[in-house]
Design an enzyme around this catalytic site. Structure first.
Site, PDB file in Angstrom:
ATOM      1  NE  ARG A 267      -1.729   1.980   3.460  1.00 34.95           N
ATOM      2  CZ  ARG A 267      -1.512   1.795   4.755  1.00 34.95           C
ATOM      3  NH1 ARG A 267      -2.045   0.787   5.383  1.00 34.95           N
ATOM      4  NH2 ARG A 267      -0.732   2.628   5.415  1.00 34.95           N
ATOM      5  CG  HIS A 271      -5.824   2.795   6.673  1.00 36.05           C
ATOM      6  ND1 HIS A 271      -5.962   1.469   6.320  1.00 36.05           N
ATOM      7  CD2 HIS A 271      -6.967   3.133   7.327  1.00 36.05           C
ATOM      8  CE1 HIS A 271      -7.131   1.025   6.740  1.00 36.05           C
ATOM      9  NE2 HIS A 271      -7.766   2.005   7.345  1.00 36.05           N
ATOM     10  CE1 TYR A 280       1.482   2.759   8.298  1.00 30.37           C
ATOM     11  CE2 TYR A 280       0.404   4.505   9.530  1.00 30.37           C
ATOM     12  CZ  TYR A 280       0.459   3.685   8.421  1.00 30.37           C
ATOM     13  OH  TYR A 280      -0.492   3.796   7.445  1.00 30.37           O
TER      14      TYR A 280
END
Length: 381
Positions: A267, A271, A280
């Site tokens: 990805r 998100h 992160y």
């Protein structure tokens, strides 16, 4: 361990079938590009998939822009995962069913659903903007993995009815940590339901990396415990994803039962537009995966085989731009909701209380309309 001493009883163990070794996935993800299989890949199919990837990338970038402009409440981008989305739609026959998750708007569009209808849920207008029965596409599922038991149920019911139907269910790596995933896998295997599970392992369940979710060698290995084969495929190699999914769909259709396919992808976007992925993961990691982009990977393979030139690539890009422009224009028009639809889908037949409430609302709406149309309304004197 040696044989039991003579005269000692032996428990009547049930023999496992099939042998676990036959269910194990590949040691490394299956690939087509960069292998001898590339030369044998069908050029017509590759060009069709290329058009799907280019349009899919443009759909993702346009939908992301619409979210930033406030035209969508949220958009979970599948940029970098287009090979999985396009291949999933391409392997299904018209009679088959697709069960998408919230990140699979592109697969829904590739299946033939109008792009605006596919995005309706994400703009907060309706639960789903398209007719599932017409397109054989279940509503986009926001709760993780809840669509998987539904896919199994539909596939099992179709087989009991004698219908030649396969269900293909999409889920992310995070969804494999949900109970619904395990329940669906178990029922599918026990019933030998004609269903294929495609896990798009894009590295993160929001901010949680896969290593903190599962200690399994791969997610495809989870299939063995339920008695179905697991397949591991390069999720950015659209030819490989198509090959593996097509085989799994054919196996399901011919009575072979379910298959779990893990597509290893990434990805590259956040998100959703509400996420800050820099908190992160490192930029270097994202850059490494961008260098292995599914669109560029297929385009390079086509050019190397002389199947694509600048003129053809520009034509495909132009078609994708037309689609994006049409999407922008239609999404700029605000929906006009009908308040009376509040009562339309509560019960199969309206209760007396609902009828009373509906009459009350209708009277209020009519009164407001009459007041707005009255002469002199808004007169400043």
């Amino acid at each position: 361990m040696g044989p039991a001493p003579a005269g000692r009883p032996v428990p009547p163990y049930r023999r496992g079938s099939p042998a676990a070794a036959t269910l194990l996935p590949e040691e490394r993800p299956f690939r087509v590009f960069g292998t001898p299989a590339e030369a044998a890949a069908d050029p017509v199919l590759l060009l069709r998939l290329y058009g799907g990837l280019v349009r899919g990338r443009r759909f993702n970038t346009q939908a992301t822009a619409l979210a930033r402009q406030g035209r969508l409440a949220v958009y979970p981008s599948s940029t970098g995962q287009e090979a999985c989305e396009v291949a999933a739609a391409a392997v299904l026959a018209e009679r088959d069913w697709l069960f998408p998750s919230y990140r699979d708007s592109l697969a829904v569009v590739a299946r033939g659903v109008d792009p605006v209808e596919a995005l309706t849920l994400l703009r907060g207008d309706r639960h789903t903007g398209y007719d599932p029965y017409r397109h054989r596409v279940a509503p986009l599922s926001t709760p993780l993995a809840t669509q998987l038991p539904h896919a199994v149920g539909l596939a099992h019911a179709a087989r009991l009815k004698g219908d030649d139907v396969v269900a293909l269910a999409l889920v992310g790596d995070g969804g494999t940590s949900e109970g619904d995933f395990h329940e669906a896998m178990n029922f599918a295997a026990v019933w030998r339901a004609p269903v294929v599970f495609l896990v798009q392992n894009n590295g993160f369940a929001i901010s949680v990396p896969l290593a903190k979710q599962s200690a399994a060698p791969t997610l495809a290995h989870k299939a063995v415990g339920y008695g179905m084969p697991g397949r591991l495929v390069d999720g950015n190699d659209v030819a490989a994803v198509h090959t593996v999914l097509a085989g799994a769909v054919e196996r399901a259709r011919s009575g072979g039962g379910p298959t779990l396919v893990e597509a290893v992808t990434y990805r590259v976007e956040a998100h959703t537009n509400a996420d800050d992925a820099t908190r992160y993961r490192e930029d270097d990691e994202v850059a490494a995966w961008r260098a292995y982009d599914p669109v560029n990977l297929l385009e390079g393979a086509l050019r190397d085989r002389g199947l694509l030139d600048d003129e053809a690539a520009a034509r495909v890009a132009g078609e994708a731009e037309e689609m994006a422009a049409h999407l922008r224009e239609r999404m700029s028009a605000d929906p006009v909701p009908d308040p009376m639809e509040l009562f339309g889908h509560v019960y199969a037949e309206r209760t007396g209380q609902l009828e009373e409430q509906a009459r009350g609302l209708r009277a209020e709406l009519d009164a407001s309309a009459d007041a707005a149309a009255a002469p002199g309304r808004g007169d400043a004197r």
